[in-house]
Design a protein around this motif. Structure first.
Motif, PDB file in Angstrom:
ATOM      1  N   ALA A   9       0.841  -1.193   0.000  1.00 56.55           N
ATOM      2  CA  ALA A   9       0.000   0.000   0.000  1.00 56.55           C
ATOM      3  C   ALA A   9       0.875   1.241   0.000  1.00 56.55           C
ATOM      4  O   ALA A   9       2.005   1.232   0.509  1.00 56.55           O
ATOM      5  CB  ALA A   9      -0.915   0.008   1.232  1.00 56.55           C
ATOM      6  N   THR A  10       0.343   2.308  -0.594  1.00 59.30           N
ATOM      7  CA  THR A  10       1.016   3.600  -0.560  1.00 59.30           C
ATOM      8  C   THR A  10       0.066   4.639   0.002  1.00 59.30           C
ATOM      9  O   THR A  10      -1.160   4.513  -0.105  1.00 59.30           O
ATOM     10  CB  THR A  10       1.466   4.059  -1.958  1.00 59.30           C
ATOM     11  N   SER A  11       0.636   5.679   0.578  1.00 56.99           N
ATOM     12  CA  SER A  11      -0.153   6.789   1.094  1.00 56.99           C
ATOM     13  C   SER A  11       0.510   8.095   0.682  1.00 56.99           C
ATOM     14  O   SER A  11       1.687   8.330   0.998  1.00 56.99           O
ATOM     15  CB  SER A  11      -0.244   6.717   2.623  1.00 56.99           C
ATOM     16  N   ASP A  27      -2.448   7.136  -3.626  1.00 53.67           N
ATOM     17  CA  ASP A  27      -2.949   6.265  -2.566  1.00 53.67           C
ATOM     18  C   ASP A  27      -3.382   4.968  -3.224  1.00 53.67           C
ATOM     19  O   ASP A  27      -4.224   4.972  -4.141  1.00 53.67           O
ATOM     20  CB  ASP A  27      -4.143   6.890  -1.840  1.00 53.67           C
ATOM     21  N   LEU A  28      -2.820   3.868  -2.777  1.00 54.83           N
ATOM     22  CA  LEU A  28      -3.087   2.582  -3.422  1.00 54.83           C
ATOM     23  C   LEU A  28      -2.983   1.475  -2.398  1.00 54.83           C
ATOM     24  O   LEU A  28      -2.098   1.494  -1.545  1.00 54.83           O
ATOM     25  CB  LEU A  28      -2.064   2.340  -4.540  1.00 54.83           C
ATOM     26  N   ILE A  50       6.327   1.409  -8.701  1.00 53.53           N
ATOM     27  CA  ILE A  50       6.809   0.225  -7.983  1.00 53.53           C
ATOM     28  C   ILE A  50       8.238   0.446  -7.475  1.00 53.53           C
ATOM     29  O   ILE A  50       8.602  -0.053  -6.407  1.00 53.53           O
ATOM     30  CB  ILE A  50       6.697  -1.054  -8.826  1.00 53.53           C
ATOM     31  N   LYS A  51       9.041   1.212  -8.200  1.00 57.73           N
ATOM     32  CA  LYS A  51      10.395   1.493  -7.726  1.00 57.73           C
ATOM     33  C   LYS A  51      10.367   2.349  -6.466  1.00 57.73           C
ATOM     34  O   LYS A  51      11.158   2.140  -5.542  1.00 57.73           O
ATOM     35  CB  LYS A  51      11.205   2.180  -8.823  1.00 57.73           C
ATOM     36  N   ALA A  52       9.451   3.314  -6.426  1.00 59.75           N
ATOM     37  CA  ALA A  52       9.332   4.151  -5.231  1.00 59.75           C
ATOM     38  C   ALA A  52       8.841   3.330  -4.050  1.00 59.75           C
ATOM     39  O   ALA A  52       9.309   3.500  -2.919  1.00 59.75           O
ATOM     40  CB  ALA A  52       8.387   5.317  -5.500  1.00 59.75           C
ATOM     41  N   THR A  61       7.131  12.815  -1.246  1.00 58.97           N
ATOM     42  CA  THR A  61       6.223  12.698  -0.105  1.00 58.97           C
ATOM     43  C   THR A  61       5.678  11.281  -0.053  1.00 58.97           C
ATOM     44  O   THR A  61       5.732  10.541  -1.024  1.00 58.97           O
ATOM     45  CB  THR A  61       5.022  13.666  -0.221  1.00 58.97           C
ATOM     46  N   GLY A  62       5.121  10.930   1.091  1.00 61.94           N
ATOM     47  CA  GLY A  62       4.395   9.684   1.221  1.00 61.94           C
ATOM     48  C   GLY A  62       5.225   8.526   1.719  1.00 61.94           C
ATOM     49  O   GLY A  62       6.428   8.634   1.963  1.00 61.94           O
ATOM     50  N   SER A  63       4.557   7.390   1.852  1.00 65.19           N
ATOM     51  CA  SER A  63       5.196   6.190   2.381  1.00 65.19           C
ATOM     52  C   SER A  63       4.534   4.949   1.791  1.00 65.19           C
ATOM     53  O   SER A  63       3.455   5.012   1.206  1.00 65.19           O
ATOM     54  CB  SER A  63       5.078   6.156   3.913  1.00 65.19           C
TER      55      SER A  63
END
Length: 250
Positions: A9-11, A27-28, A50-52, A61-63
């Motif tokens: 997941a990403t935020s 957001d995924l 996907i690399k990030a 930004t994000g995680s």
């Protein structure tokens, strides 16, 4: 009953190259036990996403989390298959050696691969239908064979999540079907697969979930729900004159 954590997941994930935005506030969440296709036009940020997530590109930004945890805590549960163009195929080594490299993560710094690891590599080659190529030099392989070697190297890691960047790029029909069989077998085992994909015509055949991406997430979810003409039109910025482009949608 508590739902299991997303496989990944990403935020609020944003990425830029040389101040040029590539991803904007993504957001995924990818549920466990699915084959998720990430599709979108060229330059949409699919590979960057996907690399990030995997820490190969630093986001602005994000995680990202994997099974509800940072990647460092569950790294052995995540396998990554990069694009085949990222490899020096002229390097003098055999197919079996390349696949055996996939076992290094569980060996540590001291141990060297032995019979057990080579047996695992041969089993992975057998699953991808190229065991007979085990002693072949990698420089002698076709595009489809190279992709199957890459897939076997990922399989031998035995992760719970497989992240693959364009696994069908440059493959022949035979290799394509061999790869699809492996992906569906993984799903049947409860594994999760995320593939960067470009062929809209095969999304329904290969995937049960899809993310439509164009620097941001246009839609993400089960194919039957989100792979629609309206979402494809938005993601690919399709005009009314390109109606034939939408024939693959529901």
């Amino acid at each position: 009953m508590t739902s299991p954590a997303a496989a990944c997941a990403t935020s609020n994930l944003s990425v830029a190259y040389h101040s040029e935005p590539v991803l904007r506030s993504v957001d995924l969440a990818v549920p466990q036990g699915v084959v998720m296709g990430v599709v979108g036009p060229n330059g949409a940020g699919k590979s960057t996403l996907i690399k990030a997530m995997l820490g190969l590109v630093t986001p602005l930004t994000g995680s990202s989390t994997f099974f509800g945890q940072p990647l460092a805590a569950v790294r052995q549960r995540v396998g990554y298959m990069p694009q085949s163009t990222s490899v020096d195929w002229d390097f003098p080594t055999t197919v079996l050696d390349v696949v055996t490299m996939g076992t290094y993560g569980t060996l540590g710094w001291i141990r060297r691969p032995g019979r057990r690891e080579r047996d695992r590599a041969r089993a992975a080659l057998d699953k991808t239908g190229i065991l007979e190529l085990a002693s072949r030099q990698i420089g002698e392989l076709s595009g489809g064979q190279r992709q199957r070697v890459f897939l076997a190297r990922t399989l031998v890691q035995a992760p719970d999540l497989y992240v693959m960047d364009e696994p069908f790029q440059g493959v022949d029909a035979r290799s394509q079907q061999a790869i699809v069989r492996v992906l569906h077998d993984l799903r049947a085992q409860g594994k999760t697969v995320v593939i960067v994909h470009h062929d809209l015509a095969t999304v329904r055949e290969y995937c049960d979930h899809v993310t439509l991406l164009n620097r941001r997430v246009v839609a993400s979810g089960p194919v039957d729900e989100v792979f629609t003409a309206a979402n494809i039109r938005t993601a690919y910025e399709v005009t009314d004159g390109d109606a034939g482009f939408l024939e693959f949608a529901s």
